[in-house]
Design a protein around this motif. Sequence first.
Motif, PDB file in Angstrom:
ATOM      1  N   ALA A 120      33.699  40.269  68.007  1.00  0.00           N
ATOM      2  CA  ALA A 120      33.868  41.664  68.428  1.00  0.00           C
ATOM      3  C   ALA A 120      33.939  42.588  67.210  1.00  0.00           C
ATOM      4  O   ALA A 120      34.293  43.761  67.342  1.00  0.00           O
ATOM      5  CB  ALA A 120      35.133  41.803  69.272  1.00  0.00           C
ATOM      6  N   GLU A 121      33.628  42.017  66.025  1.00  0.00           N
ATOM      7  CA  GLU A 121      33.704  42.745  64.754  1.00  0.00           C
ATOM      8  C   GLU A 121      35.111  43.278  64.488  1.00  0.00           C
ATOM      9  O   GLU A 121      35.313  44.405  64.069  1.00  0.00           O
ATOM     10  CB  GLU A 121      32.659  43.859  64.706  1.00  0.00           C
ATOM     11  N   LEU A 122      36.084  42.400  64.762  1.00  0.00           N
ATOM     12  CA  LEU A 122      37.494  42.687  64.526  1.00  0.00           C
ATOM     13  C   LEU A 122      38.102  41.542  63.718  1.00  0.00           C
ATOM     14  O   LEU A 122      37.542  40.455  63.650  1.00  0.00           O
ATOM     15  CB  LEU A 122      38.262  42.805  65.850  1.00  0.00           C
ATOM     16  N   ALA A 123      39.258  41.812  63.147  1.00  0.00           N
ATOM     17  CA  ALA A 123      40.069  40.780  62.495  1.00  0.00           C
ATOM     18  C   ALA A 123      41.499  40.998  62.958  1.00  0.00           C
ATOM     19  O   ALA A 123      41.811  42.007  63.603  1.00  0.00           O
ATOM     20  CB  ALA A 123      39.972  40.910  60.974  1.00  0.00           C
ATOM     21  N   ARG A 124      42.379  40.077  62.642  1.00  0.00           N
ATOM     22  CA  ARG A 124      43.781  40.240  63.069  1.00  0.00           C
ATOM     23  C   ARG A 124      44.396  41.542  62.566  1.00  0.00           C
ATOM     24  O   ARG A 124      45.248  42.116  63.204  1.00  0.00           O
ATOM     25  CB  ARG A 124      44.626  39.061  62.588  1.00  0.00           C
ATOM     26  N   GLU A 125      43.945  41.984  61.399  1.00  0.00           N
ATOM     27  CA  GLU A 125      44.490  43.227  60.833  1.00  0.00           C
ATOM     28  C   GLU A 125      44.086  44.444  61.653  1.00  0.00           C
ATOM     29  O   GLU A 125      44.660  45.518  61.493  1.00  0.00           O
ATOM     30  CB  GLU A 125      44.007  43.430  59.392  1.00  0.00           C
ATOM     31  N   ASP A 126      43.084  44.286  62.539  1.00  0.00           N
ATOM     32  CA  ASP A 126      42.572  45.403  63.339  1.00  0.00           C
ATOM     33  C   ASP A 126      43.193  45.474  64.727  1.00  0.00           C
ATOM     34  O   ASP A 126      42.886  46.381  65.494  1.00  0.00           O
ATOM     35  CB  ASP A 126      41.051  45.277  63.526  1.00  0.00           C
ATOM     36  N   VAL A 127      44.021  44.484  65.088  1.00  0.00           N
ATOM     37  CA  VAL A 127      44.575  44.427  66.443  1.00  0.00           C
ATOM     38  C   VAL A 127      46.093  44.308  66.383  1.00  0.00           C
ATOM     39  O   VAL A 127      46.669  44.065  65.326  1.00  0.00           O
ATOM     40  CB  VAL A 127      43.994  43.237  67.242  1.00  0.00           C
ATOM     41  N   PHE A 128      46.718  44.496  67.533  1.00  0.00           N
ATOM     42  CA  PHE A 128      48.147  44.230  67.669  1.00  0.00           C
ATOM     43  C   PHE A 128      48.284  43.145  68.726  1.00  0.00           C
ATOM     44  O   PHE A 128      47.718  43.259  69.811  1.00  0.00           O
ATOM     45  CB  PHE A 128      48.912  45.481  68.098  1.00  0.00           C
TER      46      PHE A 128
END
Length: 188
Positions: free
Chosen positions: A74-82
């Motif tokens: 999804a072009e995300l990393a853990r740093e981009d989500v909560f």
Amino acid sequence: MPKPHIPLEEIRTSVESCRRCPLCEGRTHIVFGEGNPEARVMIVGEAPGKNEDLQGRPFVGAAGKYLDELLAMAELAREDVFIANVLKCRPPGNRDPRPEEIEACTPYLREQTRTISPDFIVTLGNFSTKFILKTDVGITRLHGKLAQAGKFQVFPVYHPAAALYDRSKRTALEEDFATLGRLLAEEA
């Protein structure tokens, strides 16, 4: 103005009294909140298992590694989500909690959704999907279908742990995270 964020330690402290609740006698009953308080995506799983309890972090081990792969799709990393793991009484056999158990847990997750205020809430598995959408419909019918819960767009998907053992769920989960990436790009 930055969104307020309740640190994990503060949440853990406020939940301590919950451990003495008769509903959770002898059960795991912990909340985790970790990640970016400015996140556009909040991921809601189930209560942490033994490894999470020991390490004090959500999604460790094989399911955690797989979640990282899915986020990359999804072009995300853990740093981009909560990541906000739902409080859940977990008796032996991990049966579905009673309505009064879910109700006792609700304020803690509600507080996290208010302080993070994401664009999307991704629910992982049956429990968190039913918890957020207040429905009896299972994840098999709801996965990959965008829904509304109050002001939040909710995107139910299978839990990464279930997909480790079931190839059909793995395929569906990977397609769903690719769809999440497209939804985020459209709303950017």
